[in-house]
Design a protein around this motif. Structure first.
Motif, mmCIF file in Angstrom:
data_model
loop_
_atom_site.group_PDB
_atom_site.id
_atom_site.type_symbol
_atom_site.label_atom_id
_atom_site.label_comp_id
_atom_site.label_asym_id
_atom_site.label_seq_id
_atom_site.Cartn_x
_atom_site.Cartn_y
_atom_site.Cartn_z
ATOM 1 N N LEU A 108 18.145 0.813 -23.559
ATOM 2 C CA LEU A 108 18.477 -0.510 -24.066
ATOM 3 C C LEU A 108 19.549 -1.169 -23.207
ATOM 4 C CD1 LEU A 108 18.711 0.372 -27.873
ATOM 5 C CD2 LEU A 108 16.843 -0.867 -26.748
ATOM 6 N N VAL A 109 19.322 -2.443 -22.885
ATOM 7 C CA VAL A 109 20.306 -3.281 -22.212
ATOM 8 C C VAL A 109 20.626 -4.412 -23.179
ATOM 9 C CG1 VAL A 109 20.779 -4.776 -20.233
ATOM 10 C CG2 VAL A 109 19.417 -2.689 -19.921
ATOM 11 N N VAL B 140 21.751 3.332 -25.072
ATOM 12 C CA VAL B 140 22.283 2.076 -24.541
ATOM 13 C C VAL B 140 22.850 2.282 -23.143
ATOM 14 C CG1 VAL B 140 23.960 0.217 -24.885
ATOM 15 C CG2 VAL B 140 22.751 1.203 -26.850
ATOM 16 N N ASP B 141 22.279 1.563 -22.178
ATOM 17 C CA ASP B 141 22.755 1.630 -20.798
ATOM 18 C C ASP B 141 23.767 0.548 -20.475
ATOM 19 O OD1 ASP B 141 21.540 3.843 -19.436
ATOM 20 O OD2 ASP B 141 19.637 2.848 -19.713
ATOM 21 N N ALA B 142 23.701 -0.579 -21.150
ATOM 22 C CA ALA B 142 24.646 -1.660 -20.894
ATOM 23 C C ALA B 142 24.871 -2.431 -22.175
ATOM 24 C CB ALA B 142 24.130 -2.587 -19.794
ATOM 25 N N LEU B 143 26.136 -2.807 -22.405
ATOM 26 C CA LEU B 143 26.498 -3.650 -23.534
ATOM 27 C C LEU B 143 27.452 -4.705 -23.004
ATOM 28 C CD1 LEU B 143 26.580 -4.348 -26.541
ATOM 29 C CD2 LEU B 143 28.303 -2.552 -26.850
ATOM 30 N N CYS B 144 26.989 -5.943 -22.953
ATOM 31 C CA CYS B 144 27.739 -7.023 -22.321
ATOM 32 C C CYS B 144 28.106 -8.087 -23.344
ATOM 33 C CB CYS B 144 26.925 -7.668 -21.205
ATOM 34 S SG CYS B 144 26.262 -6.506 -20.000
ATOM 35 N N PHE B 145 29.326 -8.621 -23.219
ATOM 36 C CA PHE B 145 29.802 -9.624 -24.158
ATOM 37 C C PHE B 145 30.097 -10.962 -23.485
ATOM 38 C CE2 PHE B 145 30.662 -5.590 -26.147
ATOM 39 C CZ PHE B 145 30.260 -5.796 -27.451
ATOM 40 N N GLU B 146 30.018 -11.014 -22.167
ATOM 41 C CA GLU B 146 30.239 -12.261 -21.441
ATOM 42 C C GLU B 146 29.185 -12.379 -20.342
ATOM 43 O OE1 GLU B 146 34.179 -12.732 -19.976
ATOM 44 O OE2 GLU B 146 35.119 -12.387 -21.933
ATOM 45 N N PRO C 70 10.695 5.883 -19.213
ATOM 46 C CA PRO C 70 11.132 5.296 -20.475
ATOM 47 C C PRO C 70 10.856 3.794 -20.529
ATOM 48 C CG PRO C 70 13.015 5.730 -19.065
ATOM 49 C CD PRO C 70 11.839 6.336 -18.381
ATOM 50 N N ARG C 71 10.591 3.309 -21.701
ATOM 51 C CA ARG C 71 10.560 1.866 -21.924
ATOM 52 C C ARG C 71 11.985 1.338 -21.814
ATOM 53 N NH1 ARG C 71 5.176 -0.277 -22.491
ATOM 54 N NH2 ARG C 71 3.909 1.494 -23.134
ATOM 55 N N ILE C 72 12.117 0.116 -21.320
ATOM 56 C CA ILE C 72 13.425 -0.536 -21.221
ATOM 57 C C ILE C 72 13.344 -1.853 -21.976
ATOM 58 C CG2 ILE C 72 15.196 -1.466 -19.685
ATOM 59 C CD1 ILE C 72 13.945 0.264 -17.436
ATOM 60 N N VAL C 73 14.249 -2.073 -22.925
ATOM 61 C CA VAL C 73 14.263 -3.326 -23.676
ATOM 62 C C VAL C 73 15.568 -4.063 -23.404
ATOM 63 C CG1 VAL C 73 14.093 -4.439 -25.927
ATOM 64 C CG2 VAL C 73 12.829 -2.323 -25.488
ATOM 65 N N VAL C 74 15.443 -5.317 -22.992
ATOM 66 C CA VAL C 74 16.589 -6.196 -22.774
ATOM 67 C C VAL C 74 16.715 -7.105 -23.990
ATOM 68 C CG1 VAL C 74 17.655 -7.885 -21.241
ATOM 69 C CG2 VAL C 74 16.053 -6.205 -20.308
ATOM 70 N N GLY D 278 6.832 -1.713 -18.194
ATOM 71 C CA GLY D 278 7.547 -1.099 -19.305
ATOM 72 C C GLY D 278 8.894 -1.727 -19.572
ATOM 73 N N VAL D 279 9.061 -2.986 -19.165
ATOM 74 C CA VAL D 279 10.309 -3.718 -19.406
ATOM 75 C C VAL D 279 10.021 -4.807 -20.434
ATOM 76 C CG1 VAL D 279 12.103 -5.174 -18.388
ATOM 77 C CG2 VAL D 279 11.186 -3.230 -17.098
#
Length: 282
Positions: free
Chosen positions: A75-76, A94-100, A138-142, A171-172
């Motif tokens: 998950l991104v 979770v590979d990335a968690l961005c707030f800005e 793996p599936r990747i979901v943004v 798979g994205v």
């Protein structure tokens, strides 16, 4: 019903044969509203404040965390409202968690590079979809919550459009959420690639049309969690409700690290790429 509380145990029998299941509520006949995100791989969620978008996102992501392993799903997450996705901080998936917006560029660039790598793998093996490769990726979901905030960041908007338009065979997958649908952002090209559209109440018919869910303006403003979904046709449903506290409790067994209450602005790992390399070597 006016209220449907989320229960993974209740929905499990409806999703156990799916690869990446989405089960979000019940229609007017009491039937589950569900589909396999591996087949319909893009989603737009919109609606006024209080329509139930945040709860819906929690339902979808919590189900995935409980149903899949980190080797099956990455998950991104982009939470530009700084409101809800922080609950998933510390989850192995979770590979990335961005707030800005500025924090999105590094993980997005890595993801785009991964898409190119996957495209090369399809060519090398003479197949048209990652499911036909001799090894599993793996599936990747943004997930982008409140995409309108990055409207002026043209490079980011272009990458999001690329994920939505080119990710299917690779798979994205893409989930875009916004309170008020923006006609400039949801141009014909992007909207055409958002195969499933869900809307809570919209202010008027124009907003409902932009959201791609005709009739969303007719939803009763007092009916919290009442939404409409368009896949082949528009259907009304009552969404499952999952509040932040209950979600945090459900996710606690899946967190490997104890995190501070306020997550960092950017949490980027190489997990997507490390896992993929290991799988490919096998």
């Amino acid at each position: 019903p006016k209220m449907l509380n989320y229960s993974y145990g209740v929905i499990h029998s409806h999703i156990e044969k799916m690869e990446l299941p989405v089960c979000i509520g019940q229609d007017i006949y009491g039937n589950p509203v569900s589909w396999d995100f591996a087949d319909l791989e893009t989603l737009l969620i919109s609606g006024e404040i209080g329509a139930g978008k945040s709860s819906l996102m929690r339902v979808i992501l919590t189900t995935w965390v409980k149903y899949t392993s980190p080797e099956e799903l990455r998950l991104v997450l982009v939470d530009l409202k700084r409101a809800d996705l922080g609950l998933f901080h510390g989850i192995d998936h979770v590979d990335a968690l961005c707030f800005e917006a500025k924090d999105m560029r590094k993980p997005f660039a890595l993801l785009r590079a991964e898409m190119y790598r996957r495209g090369d793998l399809l060519l090398e093996h003479g197949v048209t979809h990652i499911s036909r490769l001799p090894f599993k990726l793996p599936r990747i979901v943004v997930v982008i919550d409140e995409m309108s905030i990055v409207k002026r960041e043209t490079d980011l908007v272009e990458m999001i459009q690329q994920f939505a338009s080119q990710g299917r065979a690779l798979g994205v997958h893409t989930i875009i959420a916004m309170q008020r649908p923006d006609a400039d952002l949801l141009n014909s090209a992007l909207k055409a690639n958002l195969r499933v559209r869900i809307s809570g109440r919209q202010a008027d018919a124009i907003n409902a049309k932009v959201a791609g869910v005709i009739g969303a303006e007719e939803i009763d403003a007092a009916a919290r969690g009442r939404m409409k979904i368009k896949i082949d046709e528009v259907k009304e449903f009552q969404a499952f409700f999952l509040d932040g506290g209950a979600c945090k409790e459900l996710l606690s067994p899946y967190k490997t690290l104890v995190k501070d209450p306020e997550p960092e602005l950017e949490v980027v790992s190489q997990s997507i790429f490390g896992l993929l390399e290991k799988e490919e070597q096998r």
